[in-house]
Design a protein around this motif. Structure first.
Motif, mmCIF file in Angstrom:
data_model
loop_
_atom_site.group_PDB
_atom_site.id
_atom_site.type_symbol
_atom_site.label_atom_id
_atom_site.label_comp_id
_atom_site.label_asym_id
_atom_site.label_seq_id
_atom_site.Cartn_x
_atom_site.Cartn_y
_atom_site.Cartn_z
ATOM 1 N N GLN A 448 0.823 -1.214 0.000
ATOM 2 C CA GLN A 448 0.000 0.000 0.000
ATOM 3 C C GLN A 448 0.856 1.262 0.000
ATOM 4 O O GLN A 448 2.018 1.255 0.391
ATOM 5 C CB GLN A 448 -0.894 0.016 1.243
ATOM 6 C CG GLN A 448 -0.106 0.002 2.554
ATOM 7 C CD GLN A 448 -0.990 0.018 3.779
ATOM 8 O OE1 GLN A 448 -2.188 0.171 3.666
ATOM 9 N NE2 GLN A 448 -0.393 -0.130 4.956
ATOM 10 N N LYS A 450 0.252 3.857 1.854
ATOM 11 C CA LYS A 450 0.417 4.324 3.229
ATOM 12 C C LYS A 450 1.731 3.795 3.812
ATOM 13 O O LYS A 450 2.201 2.724 3.434
ATOM 14 C CB LYS A 450 -0.774 3.800 4.042
ATOM 15 C CG LYS A 450 -0.974 4.476 5.375
ATOM 16 C CD LYS A 450 -2.302 4.025 5.980
ATOM 17 C CE LYS A 450 -2.283 4.236 7.475
ATOM 18 N NZ LYS A 450 -3.526 3.782 8.097
ATOM 19 N N TYR A 451 2.270 4.530 4.758
ATOM 20 C CA TYR A 451 3.558 4.193 5.365
ATOM 21 C C TYR A 451 3.473 2.857 6.104
ATOM 22 O O TYR A 451 2.687 2.699 7.037
ATOM 23 C CB TYR A 451 3.939 5.308 6.336
ATOM 24 C CG TYR A 451 5.403 5.379 6.692
ATOM 25 C CD1 TYR A 451 6.238 6.316 6.093
ATOM 26 C CD2 TYR A 451 5.942 4.517 7.632
ATOM 27 C CE1 TYR A 451 7.575 6.394 6.416
ATOM 28 C CE2 TYR A 451 7.281 4.587 7.957
ATOM 29 C CZ TYR A 451 8.096 5.525 7.358
ATOM 30 O OH TYR A 451 9.420 5.601 7.680
ATOM 31 N N GLY A 452 4.274 1.888 5.696
ATOM 32 C CA GLY A 452 4.368 0.632 6.428
ATOM 33 C C GLY A 452 3.124 -0.226 6.309
ATOM 34 O O GLY A 452 2.233 0.030 5.486
ATOM 35 N N SER A 453 3.086 -1.253 7.118
ATOM 36 C CA SER A 453 1.924 -2.147 7.153
ATOM 37 C C SER A 453 2.032 -3.005 8.394
ATOM 38 O O SER A 453 3.132 -3.351 8.821
ATOM 39 C CB SER A 453 1.918 -3.058 5.926
ATOM 40 O OG SER A 453 1.045 -4.164 6.135
ATOM 41 N N PRO A 454 0.881 -3.375 8.963
ATOM 42 C CA PRO A 454 0.940 -4.408 10.001
ATOM 43 C C PRO A 454 1.155 -5.764 9.326
ATOM 44 O O PRO A 454 1.067 -5.881 8.104
ATOM 45 C CB PRO A 454 -0.452 -4.335 10.634
ATOM 46 C CG PRO A 454 -1.325 -3.813 9.542
ATOM 47 C CD PRO A 454 -0.473 -2.912 8.692
ATOM 48 N N VAL A 456 -0.340 -9.080 8.312
ATOM 49 C CA VAL A 456 -1.760 -9.425 8.083
ATOM 50 C C VAL A 456 -1.898 -10.825 7.489
ATOM 51 O O VAL A 456 -0.907 -11.467 7.131
ATOM 52 C CB VAL A 456 -2.445 -8.402 7.137
ATOM 53 C CG1 VAL A 456 -2.486 -7.017 7.773
ATOM 54 C CG2 VAL A 456 -1.748 -8.363 5.775
ATOM 55 N N PRO B 92 -0.140 -6.433 15.724
ATOM 56 C CA PRO B 92 0.165 -5.352 14.762
ATOM 57 C C PRO B 92 -1.048 -4.853 13.991
ATOM 58 O O PRO B 92 -1.153 -3.663 13.716
ATOM 59 C CB PRO B 92 1.192 -5.988 13.831
ATOM 60 C CG PRO B 92 1.177 -7.439 14.101
ATOM 61 C CD PRO B 92 0.592 -7.666 15.454
ATOM 62 N N GLU B 93 -1.962 -5.764 13.680
ATOM 63 C CA GLU B 93 -3.099 -5.314 12.896
ATOM 64 C C GLU B 93 -3.956 -4.348 13.706
ATOM 65 O O GLU B 93 -4.401 -3.314 13.227
ATOM 66 C CB GLU B 93 -3.918 -6.527 12.461
ATOM 67 C CG GLU B 93 -4.911 -6.174 11.372
ATOM 68 C CD GLU B 93 -5.489 -7.411 10.717
ATOM 69 O OE1 GLU B 93 -6.118 -7.264 9.678
ATOM 70 O OE2 GLU B 93 -5.306 -8.521 11.256
ATOM 71 N N MET B 96 -2.184 -1.060 14.010
ATOM 72 C CA MET B 96 -2.331 -0.292 12.770
ATOM 73 C C MET B 96 -3.713 0.371 12.734
ATOM 74 O O MET B 96 -3.848 1.540 12.404
ATOM 75 C CB MET B 96 -2.180 -1.279 11.607
ATOM 76 C CG MET B 96 -2.212 -0.617 10.266
ATOM 77 S SD MET B 96 -0.537 -0.144 9.844
ATOM 78 C CE MET B 96 -0.822 0.402 8.170
#
Lengths: 518, 547
Positions: A448, A450-454, A456, B92-93, B96
Motif C-alpha cells: 500500500q 500508506k507508510y508501512g503495514s501491520p 496481516v 500489529p493489525e 495499525m
C-alpha cells in the motif's frame, strides 16, 4: 551418548500424550551467547574526525578505505590485525586510541580526501578510488604520492538531486561486467522530484548511465551475492510493509511507483508499467504488473525481530574463514545496531529465502560494511538523523569469527509441501523430530501507499510430518499449508543439537514468493 | 543598588517590578500554554522535561514539523514506554487500526497520529498526584529516542513562625547582625519573606528567622535573588551567600538534608536604589516554591527546558583551502564550496560550470548538513555575498553580442557542457575542469591578499582546443554596469538567500570586457583573467556604484 538418546526417546514416548509439557531443557548446557562465536572489536577513530562510515572498500595492499557521511575518505592501516579496541570517552563522545597499545595491535588512519557530498559508495579499480556522492560517481587518485587525493575526475553525473535530505545515493563496487551500480533514494518517501530518484542505474566504464530498475524507495545499501547478482536493501515506508532485500533484475520494477515518471527518459526500459493497486498484496500485484519483482526477503519489522532499517549487503566469500555461512549474505540494521543473516535460493526464476538474526551489539548505526576474503567483516556507521540502539554517534568496528561453530539453522529451502532445514551441526533427533519443538506462522504485509503495514492475513499451519536425516544435519518439515507470497515464520525453540545446545537464534523468516514444484 | 542612580528612576523600577508578581501567583484560571514539537529528522521531541503543577489546566500545542508521522502518548508514572509500544505491536493489525496509539490503561492522554506538518491542541487537566509521567511517540521504531517526562510537582512546605528584625545602617555588605541592636522586631503574619514594611526605604538591614519542615531525606535546592546582598542559612549550613551591592539575579545552593524541622535565617541589606528579595526552594518531590512575597521574572525558569538546540559547526580554512560539496543556498544543488585562507570564499557550481557565489569573511556552517539528515540549503556564513552572473553557463556562442544569454534549467542537461571534475595543487587549491563544445576549460580562483586589506579574488579560465567564432564569456548579467577605472562596478540583481539580503555589489575587471546592455562580456580566448573586488575596499569605486 547413544544410551542417553535411547533414554530420551523413552522419555519422549512417555510424554507424547502431553507434548505441550515437553520443553527440553538440559541444565548441563548453559545458554550460548553470540560472543562465543563472533567477536566485535570497536576501533578508536581519529581525533577531530566524525567517522560516520557510509562505505567500506579494500585497497590492493590490504588497507581499508572508509567513505564518510561528512564526505571524507580515510585509509585505515592494520585494520585486519588490530586487536586494541578504542576507549570510550564520554567527553568527546568517541572511541579514542589507547596510547599505551603497541603499534602492531593498533589501527591507524590517514585522511585521503575530504569535502565530498555524503559518500555512500566506494570501489577500487586500477589505482582509482571510485566514490559515489549524492549526485555523481567520481574517481580520485593521489598523483603526488603524498597520501592525499589530488585528482577528482567526474565519471557520471546524470541523475538528479534537489536538496532534499532523503535523496541519498548508494554506489556499489564493480559488478561482473565491470559496471558500477547506483541506487538513488526518492525525494522524500513518496515522490521523485528530479530524474531517476527511485531508480537503480548502471554506470558503464565509459561513464554512460543505463537506467536499469525502477520502483526503489529508500535504499540503505547495495551489494552482490556469490554469483554476482545485484541486490539492494529498501526501507519500510510507502509501498513497503517492512524493510526488504531486493534483487535488481535489469528491466524490473521494484515496487514503489513514485519515480515512474522517469520512464520518459529511459527508452531502454520500455513503456512505463501499470501502477500497482493500493491496499493490495504483493502476490496479487505481481500478476497485474509484469515488471514487478517481489522482495527476495522481507527483513521482518519490529522490536525483537529482524530490524527497522536495513543497510549494507555483504556476501561471505571467505570460504569458511567467517564461519559456516559461506556464500550467505549479511545485512546490518542501522536502527537495531545488529546484523542479520540471509540464505537465498532461486525458485521458478525468482530469488527468495530466509533471514535469521545473527549478531547484536554494534555501537552505532551500521551503514557501510564489507567482508574480506580473509573473513574479516568491517562495519561502520552513524546514528545521525535516525536513532540507533548502539547509542554512539559513529563507530568503525570489525567482526571476527572466533573459530567456534554456533548451532544454527544453516539453510532453509522451500519444498512443495514445506521446508528443508540444514544445520551447522547435527541435531538431536528426538527434539528435532518433535512437532512441539517448532511453532510456525504465515503472514504478509499490505502492499500500500500508506507508510508501512501491520502483519496481516495470518495463517497458522500445522507441521504434519518431520523427517530428520540420518546424519542429523537436515530436517524436513511438512506443512499442511504453504501460502504463496507469505512470510513463513518458524521458531525452533525446542530443537537441540546432538550435544544438547539450543539453536543460537531459533527463528527464521522465509519469504515464499514461489512454491517449488517439488 | 546603585547609590548614584536618581531616585525617580528607582521608584519607577520598583513599581514595574511589583507588577510582575501577578502572573506568578495567577495559576488558577488561565491554562498553562505549552508547545511540544517534534524535531525535524532527529527522532526526538524538542522538550524532554516538562513540569506542571498538580491539577493545572494545560493547553498543549503539539506540532509535527518532521517528515514522518508522530504522536505523543502520556503514561502513568513507572510505565516502561518502550515496553508499552512493544506490547502494542504484538497485535500489529490492531495497532495499525488504532494508528499506533496504544489502548492501554497506563495511558491517560494521547494525541492523534499527526501526519507530517500537522498540529493538534491538547487541552487537559494535569494529574493531581505528583510524580513523573513519561511520554513517548508510539509510532513503530520511535519510542527508543522520542521520549520525555511530564513532571507533576506540587509546592513544597513554607516557612513557619517567621519573625523579622529590622536594623538601620549604611553598609556595602552584610554586617554582623549579632553585634547590632535591631531598630524593631516582630512577627511576619503571612510567613513570607518581604520588604514591604513602611517605615524605611533605604539603608537598612533585615534578618528573618523561622522554621522549615524538610519533608524527607534528600537533596534540596535553595534560591535567592536580592538587591542588594543576602545570605540564607538553613540549620547550621550557610546555603547561599550573595553578599555585596548588586542587582538581583537568581542564585542557587544545593544541599542534602535529613528529614526534620530546621531553623532558617535570611539576612539582607539594602543600600539605596532598588530593593528586592526573593527566597525559594525546590525538592525532589516538589516544584520550586517561593518563600518570599516577591518573585523575580522567570523564577520558575527551568520549568520548561529546551533541549537539543543546534550549535554551529563552522568550517574554517586555516593553512589550506577547505572544500565543502553540499547544498549551498543560491548556488544550486551541486555546488562546491571553497573557503580560502585569508577570508575569500566562493561556490562553484557543477551544474552551471560557473562561479555561483563569492563572499568574504567566514566560510560555511556545516551544522545544517552534519547534525541531521543532511537536507536543505545553507547560506554562506560570511558577508558581502555576491552573485555576479546568476546561475548561468559561463560560455556561449552568440549571433550578436546583444542576443540573449542561454539560461540554465535545473535538471536539464546543460547543452554542450560536460563536467569533468577538479584537481588540487600542492596548496590544496582546486582547478575545475569541464568541456564546452569540445574545448577543454580549466577554471581556477585564488585570493590575492587578505580580504581585510584590499585583497581580490583572481579567476583564470584556460581554454584548450578550437574556440568557436563569436564565443563569449559572461561576467555579469541583469545588473547595473558602470565603467570604473580599468574595470566595471557592478550592481547586481537583488540577492536574497534564506532570508538575508545582500547588496550584491562588486568590481569586475577583465581585459577586453565590454558592457552590452545589462551583460558584461569578454570574447572567449585561450586565457581570460578576471579580478573580483568588493567595493568597500575601494571607496572611490563604491561611489560610482551608488549612482
Amino acid at each position: 551418548m547413544k544410551a542417553q538418546r535411547l533414554f530420551l526417546s523413552f522419555l519422549l514416548g512417555s510424554l507424547s500424550t502431553q507434548t505441550g509439557l515437553f520443553t527440553p531443557a538440559r541444565a548441563e548446557s548453559p545458554d550460548p551467547t553470540e560472543a562465543e562465536y563472533y567477536k566485535i572489536t570497536t576501533f578508536p577513530t581519529p581525533a577531530g574526525a566524525a567517522m560516520e562510515v557510509g562505505s567500506v572498500e579494500f585497497l590492493p595492499d590490504g588497507r581499508v578505505a572508509l567513505g564518510t557521511r561528512r564526505g571524507e575518505v580515510w585509509i585505515a592501516s592494520n585494520a585486519q590485525n588490530a586487536t586494541t579496541p578504542g576507549v570510550w570517552n564520554a567527553q568527546t563522545l568517541k572511541f579514542e586510541a589507547d596510547p599505551a597499545a603497541p603499534a602492531k595491535d593498533s589501527i591507524s588512519y590517514q585522511r585521503f580526501a575530504e569535502g565530498q557530498h555524503e559518500i555512500l559508495g566506494l570501489a577500487y579499480k586500477d589505482g582509482w578510488l571510485y566514490v559515489t556522492n549524492r549526485y555523481e560517481v567520481l574517481r580520485m587518485k593521489d598523483e603526488t604520492g603524498a597520501g592525499k587525493a589530488t585528482r577528482f575526475e567526474t565519471v557520471c553525473d546524470k541523475w538528479g538531486v534537489s536538496g532534499d535530505y532523503h535523496e541519498y545515493s548508494f554506489g556499489s563496487r564493480f559488478d561482473k561486467n565491470g559496471d558500477l551500480w547506483v541506487v538513488a533514494c526518492l525525494t522524500g518517501s513518496f515522490s521523485s522530484k528530479t530524474p531517476f530518484r527511485g531508480w537503480a542505474m548502471r554506470v558503464k566504464p565509459d561513464g554512460t548511465m543505463v537506467p536499469t530498475c525502477s520502483g526503489l524507495r529508500s535504499p540503505g545499501g547495495i551489494g552482490f551475492d556469490a554469483d554476482g547478482e545485484v541486490y539492494y536493501t529498501d526501507n519500510q515506508g510507502p509501498w513497503h510493509g517492512a524493510c526488504t532485500l531486493q534483487h535488481l533484475v535489469p528491466g524490473s520494477f521494484q515496487g514503489h511507483p513514485g519515480g515512474n515518471a522517469w520512464y520518459s527518459l529511459a527508452p531502454n526500459m520500455g513503456p512505463r508499467p501499470v501502477d500497482p493497486n493500493d491496499k493490495s498484496r504483493m502476490v496479487i500485484e505481481r500478476e497485474r504488473v509484469k515488471e514487478l519483482v517481489p522482495p527476495a526477503i522481507y527483513m521482518v519489522y519490529g522490536p525483537g525481530k529482524i530490524g527497522n532499517s536495513s543497510t549494507a549487503v555483504v556476501c561471505d566469500l571467505s570460504a569458511g574463514k567467517f564461519g559456516p555461512f559461506a556464500k550467505q549474505i549479511f545485512i546490518p540494521d542501522q536502527s537495531h545496531s545488529n546484523i542479520s543473516r540471509v540464505f537465498l535460493e532461486t525458485v521458478n526464476g525468482v530469488k527468495q529465502g530466509a533471514v535469521f538474526p545473527f549478531l547484536k551489539g554494534l555501537r552505532s548505526g551500521p551503514i557501510g560494511a564489507r567482508m574480506g576474503a580473509d573473513g574479516k567483516f568491517f562495519v561502520g556507521g552513524s546514528d545521525r538523523g535516525w536513532g540507533a540502539k548502539g547509542g554512539q554517534p559513529f563507530a568503525f568496528e570489525r567482526v571476527d569469527w572466533t573459530g567456534k561453530v554456533p548451532f544454527e539453522v544453516h539453510e532453509m529451502r522451500a519444498k512443495a509441501d514445506g521446508f528443508e532445514l540444514t544445520f551447522t551441526e547435527a541435531v538431536d533427533p528426538v527434539t528435532a523430530s518433535n512437532p512441539a519443538s517448532y511453532t510456525a506462522r504465515e503472514f504478509t504485509y499490505i502492499y500500500q501507499e500508506k507508510y508501512g503495514s501491520p502483519e496481516v492475513d495470518d495463517v497458522l499451519p500445522k507441521i504434519e510430518k518431520i523427517d530428520v536425516a540420518k546424519d542429523g544435519k537436515s530436517v524436513r518439515l511438512k506443512f499442511d499449508v504453504l501460502t504463496k507470497g507469505h512470510i513463513h515464520e518458524l521458531h525452533l525453540d525446542g530443537v537441540r543439537s546432538a550435544k544438547g545446545a539450543p539453536v543460537l537464534h531459533p527463528v527464521a523468516y522465509y519469504t515464499l514468493n514461489e512454491i517449488p514444484a517439488k | 543598588m546603585n547609590s548614584l542612580r536618581p531616585l525617580l528612576f528607582s521608584v519607577f523600577l520598583a513599581a514595574a517590578a511589583s507588577a510582575i508578581v501577578v502572573p506568578a501567583t495567577a495559576q488558577g484560571q488561565d491554562p498553562i500554554e505549552i508547545t511540544l514539537k517534534t524535531l525535524t529528522a532527529q527522532m526526538k521531541f524538542d522538550l524532554n522535561d516538562i513540569v506542571v503543577s498538580p491539577g493545572a489546566k494545560v493547553r498543549m500545542t503539539f506540532e509535527n514539523p518532521d517528515d514522518m508521522p508522530h504522536n505523543v502518548v502520556f503514561c502513568n508514572p513507572g510505565t516502561d514506554v518502550v515496553q508499552l509500544v512493544m506490547k502494542m505491536l504484538e497485535t500489529p493489525e490492531q495497532a495499525m487500526k488504532n494508528n499506533f496509539l496504544p489502548e492501554d490503561p497506563k495511558v491517560w492522554l494521547k494525541s492523534r497520529l499527526l501526519n507530517p506538518h500537522e498540529k493538534q491542541v491538547l487541552e487537559f487537566t494535569a494529574p493531581t498526584t505528583p510524580g513523573n509521567y513519561p511520554y513517548v511517540c508510539s509510532f513503530p521504531g520511535h519510542a527508543a529516542t522520542m521520549q520525555g517526562v511530564l513532571r507533576i510537582l506540587g509546592e513544597g512546605p513554607k516557612l513557619e513562625e517567621l519573625k523579622f528584625a529590622l536594623y538601620h545602617g549604611e553598609w556595602k555588605q552584610l554586617p554582623d547582625f549579632s553585634k547590632l541592636t535591631p531598630h524593631r522586631t516582630g512577627d511576619v503574619p503571612d510567613n513570607l519573606v518581604q520588604l514591604n514594611f513602611d517605615d524605611y526605604k533605604n539603608q537598612y538591614g533585615l534578618v528573618f528567622t523561622g522554621k522549615l519542615q524538610i519533608p524527607a531525606d534528600g537533596d534540596y535546592v535553595f534560591y535567592a535573588a536580592s538587591d542588594d546582598g543576602c545570605r540564607v542559612i538553613v540549620g547550621e549550613e550557610r546555603i547561599l551567600n550573595d553578599d555585596g551591592m548588586h542587582p538581583s539575579t537568581i542564585k542557587e545552593g544545593k544541599k542534602r538534608f535529613k528529614k526534620g524541622m530546621y531553623p532558617v535565617r535570611v539576612e539582607y541589606f539594602q543600600s539605596t536604589g532598588e530593593a528586592e528579595l526573593y527566597v525559594g526552594w525546590r525538592g525532589e518531590k516538589f516544584d520550586t516554591t517561593a518563600l518570599s512575597k516577591w518573585t523575580p521574572p522567570n523564577w520558575k525558569k527551568g520549568v520548561v527546558q529546551k533541549v537539543n538546540e543546534f550549535v554551529g559547526m563552522p568550517l574554517e580554512p586555516k593553512e589550506a583551502p577547505v572544500i565543502y560539496r553540499n547544498f549551498i543556498a543560491g548556488a544550486g544543488n551541486r555546488s562546491i564550496g571553497v573557503g580560502l585562507p585569508g577570508g575569500f570564499n566562493f561556490a562553484w557550481s557543477a551544474e552551471t560550470m560557473n562561479v555561483a557565489l563569492a563572499w568574504r569573511g567566514a566560510f560555511m556552517d556545516a551544522a545544517r548538513h552534519w547534525k541531521n539528515r543532511g537536507g536543505g540549503h545553507q547560506a554562506p556564513a560570511g558577508f558581502d555575498v555576491v552573485r555576479p552572473a546568476e546561475l548561468t553557463p559561463p560560455l556561449a556562442v552568440l549571433d550578436a553580442p546583444e542576443a540573449a544569454w542561454p539560461s540554465f534549467v535545473p535538471d536539464q542537461p546543460l547543452e554542450g557542457y560536460v563536467w569533468k571534475g577538479y584537481d588540487l595543487d600542492a596548496k590544496g587549491l582546486p582547478t575545475f575542469h569541464y568541456t564546452w563544445k569540445g574545448v577543454e576549460v580549466d577554471d581556477r580562483l585564488e585570493a590575492k591578499g587578505d580580504f581585510k586589506s584590499g585583497g581580490t579574488l583572481v579567476r583564470t579560465l584556460t581554454l584548450k582546443g578550437n574556440i568557436p567564432a563569436q564565443a563569449y564569456l559572461l561576467l555579469s548579467q541583469k545588473g547595473k554596469l558602470n565603467a570604473s577605472g580599468k574595470g566595471f562596478a557592478v550592481q547586481g540583481e537583488k540577492l536574497s538567500l534564506v532570508g538575508t539580503s545582500y547588496s550584491n555589489q562588486l568590481l569586475i575587471q577583465a581585459e577586453g570586457a565590454t558592457a552590452v546592455g545589462d551583460k558584461l562580456l569578454v570574447p572567449a580566448r585561450k586565457q581570460i583573467q578576471i579580478t573580483y573586488a568588493w567595493p568597500e575596499l575601494h571607496p572611490a569605486n563604491a561611489a560610482s556604484i551608488a549612482q
